[in-house]
Design a protein around this motif. Structure first.
Motif, short mmCIF file in Angstrom:
data_model
loop_
_atom_site.label_atom_id
_atom_site.label_comp_id
_atom_site.label_asym_id
_atom_site.label_seq_id
_atom_site.Cartn_x
_atom_site.Cartn_y
_atom_site.Cartn_z
N VAL A 57 0.91 -1.22 -0.05
CA VAL A 57 0.08 0.03 -0.03
C VAL A 57 0.88 1.24 0.15
O VAL A 57 1.80 1.16 0.81
CB VAL A 57 -0.98 0.06 1.27
N CYS A 58 0.62 2.23 -0.86
CA CYS A 58 1.42 3.52 -1.00
C CYS A 58 0.31 4.55 -0.88
O CYS A 58 -0.36 4.69 -1.82
CB CYS A 58 2.44 3.53 -2.07
N LEU A 59 0.76 5.44 0.05
CA LEU A 59 -0.26 6.73 0.06
C LEU A 59 0.56 8.00 -0.18
O LEU A 59 1.78 8.03 0.00
CB LEU A 59 -0.79 6.99 1.49
N TYR A 60 -0.03 8.84 -0.75
CA TYR A 60 0.45 10.04 -1.49
C TYR A 60 -0.15 11.25 -0.91
O TYR A 60 -1.44 11.12 -1.09
CB TYR A 60 0.60 10.19 -2.83
N SER A 61 0.56 12.27 -0.15
CA SER A 61 -0.45 13.49 0.29
C SER A 61 0.25 14.45 -0.48
O SER A 61 1.61 14.73 -0.54
CB SER A 61 -0.06 13.59 1.88
N SER A 62 -0.66 15.60 -0.94
CA SER A 62 -0.22 16.66 -1.55
C SER A 62 -1.27 17.71 -1.42
O SER A 62 -2.31 17.55 -1.03
CB SER A 62 0.07 16.48 -3.16
N GLY A 63 -0.82 19.00 -1.75
CA GLY A 63 -1.58 20.16 -1.68
C GLY A 63 -1.74 20.53 -0.33
O GLY A 63 -1.54 19.96 0.55
N ILE A 150 -5.22 13.04 -0.59
CA ILE A 150 -4.53 11.86 -0.52
C ILE A 150 -4.81 10.91 -1.48
O ILE A 150 -6.23 10.44 -1.69
CB ILE A 150 -4.61 11.40 0.90
N THR A 151 -4.01 10.30 -2.11
CA THR A 151 -4.38 9.28 -3.39
C THR A 151 -3.52 8.04 -2.68
O THR A 151 -2.62 8.02 -1.82
CB THR A 151 -3.68 9.75 -4.65
N GLY A 152 -3.75 6.67 -3.32
CA GLY A 152 -3.23 5.74 -3.05
C GLY A 152 -2.96 4.67 -4.10
O GLY A 152 -3.58 5.06 -5.21
N ASN A 153 -2.06 4.07 -4.17
CA ASN A 153 -1.28 3.19 -5.03
C ASN A 153 -1.39 1.66 -4.54
O ASN A 153 -0.73 1.61 -3.30
CB ASN A 153 -0.35 3.22 -5.98
N PHE A 154 -1.77 0.66 -5.09
CA PHE A 154 -1.54 -0.68 -4.63
C PHE A 154 -1.14 -1.84 -5.55
O PHE A 154 -1.33 -1.55 -6.67
CB PHE A 154 -3.15 -1.14 -4.07
N TRP A 155 -0.46 -2.59 -5.00
CA TRP A 155 0.14 -3.69 -5.57
C TRP A 155 -0.40 -5.04 -5.42
O TRP A 155 -0.45 -5.26 -4.06
CB TRP A 155 1.81 -3.57 -5.55
N TYR A 156 -0.76 -5.81 -6.19
CA TYR A 156 -1.30 -7.16 -5.61
C TYR A 156 -0.83 -8.44 -6.75
O TYR A 156 -0.19 -8.12 -7.89
CB TYR A 156 -3.02 -7.07 -5.77
N ARG A 157 -1.22 -9.33 -6.26
CA ARG A 157 -0.83 -10.63 -7.07
C ARG A 157 -1.99 -11.56 -7.02
O ARG A 157 -2.63 -11.89 -5.95
CB ARG A 157 0.30 -11.50 -6.55
N ARG A 158 -2.27 -12.26 -8.04
CA ARG A 158 -3.35 -13.28 -8.30
C ARG A 158 -2.79 -14.60 -8.08
O ARG A 158 -1.63 -14.86 -8.43
CB ARG A 158 -4.36 -13.05 -9.35
#
Length: 160
Positions: A57-63, A150-158
């Motif tokens: 899980v990666c969160l980004y805060s800006s503005g 706040i935005t987020g990016n997520f990495w996953y595997r099936r």
């Protein structure tokens, strides 16, 4: 899971400009449409999607003032339809939580242009096509909003 590719979800807005989320409140739920990944043919000849695991899980805060809140990033397998600044979710919505990642204030790196929090996790999910995500700001934390995003990016595997 050797040989199964890691898939990047892509940046998703979790707290939008204009949303004001205070301590102990949820952000509006956001939709994560998952890559189908590996499919197999079931007994009826229909293709089915396999389970998987959220890896990071990666969160980004800006503005605004670039807040770095301690929070829980909560994943649901059914849309909780949480509005921004909700103080609670229903008992039925609690039963759709598949897991959460805890982000502490020390997980963030911050400079004058933004902040990033990165957390390795292990959140298994069943053969869902869509997951939903909301942030719950920890008690005692500063208000996030009035210009912050706040935005987020997520990495996953099936699974195969």
């Amino acid at each position: 899971m050797e040989g199964m590719p890691i898939v990047e979800q892509g940046v998703t807005t979790l707290i939008a400009t204009g949303d004001v989320i205070t301590a102990s409140q949820y952000s509006a739920s956001a939709t994560m449409t998952l890559n189908v990944g590996f499919t197999s043919t079931g007994g009826s000849g229909t293709k089915r999607t396999h389970s998987g695991e959220i890896l990071t899980v990666c969160l980004y805060s800006s503005g605004g003032s670039i807040e770095i809140p301690a929070c829980k990033v909560i994943f649901f397998d059914a849309d909780p339809a949480v509005p921004a600044a909700a103080a609670a979710i229903t008992a039925a919505e609690h039963q759709t939580i598949i897991g959460f990642a805890t982000i502490g204030t020390t997980d963030w790196i911050k400079d004058g242009n933004g902040a990033t929090a990165y957390k390795m996790t292990a959140l298994p999910f069943h053969n869902a096509h869509t997951l939903y995500v909301s942030i719950l700001i920890d008690a005692g934390e500063a208000t996030v909003g009035s210009g912050e995003i706040i935005t987020g990016n997520f990495w996953y595997r099936r699974d195969k």
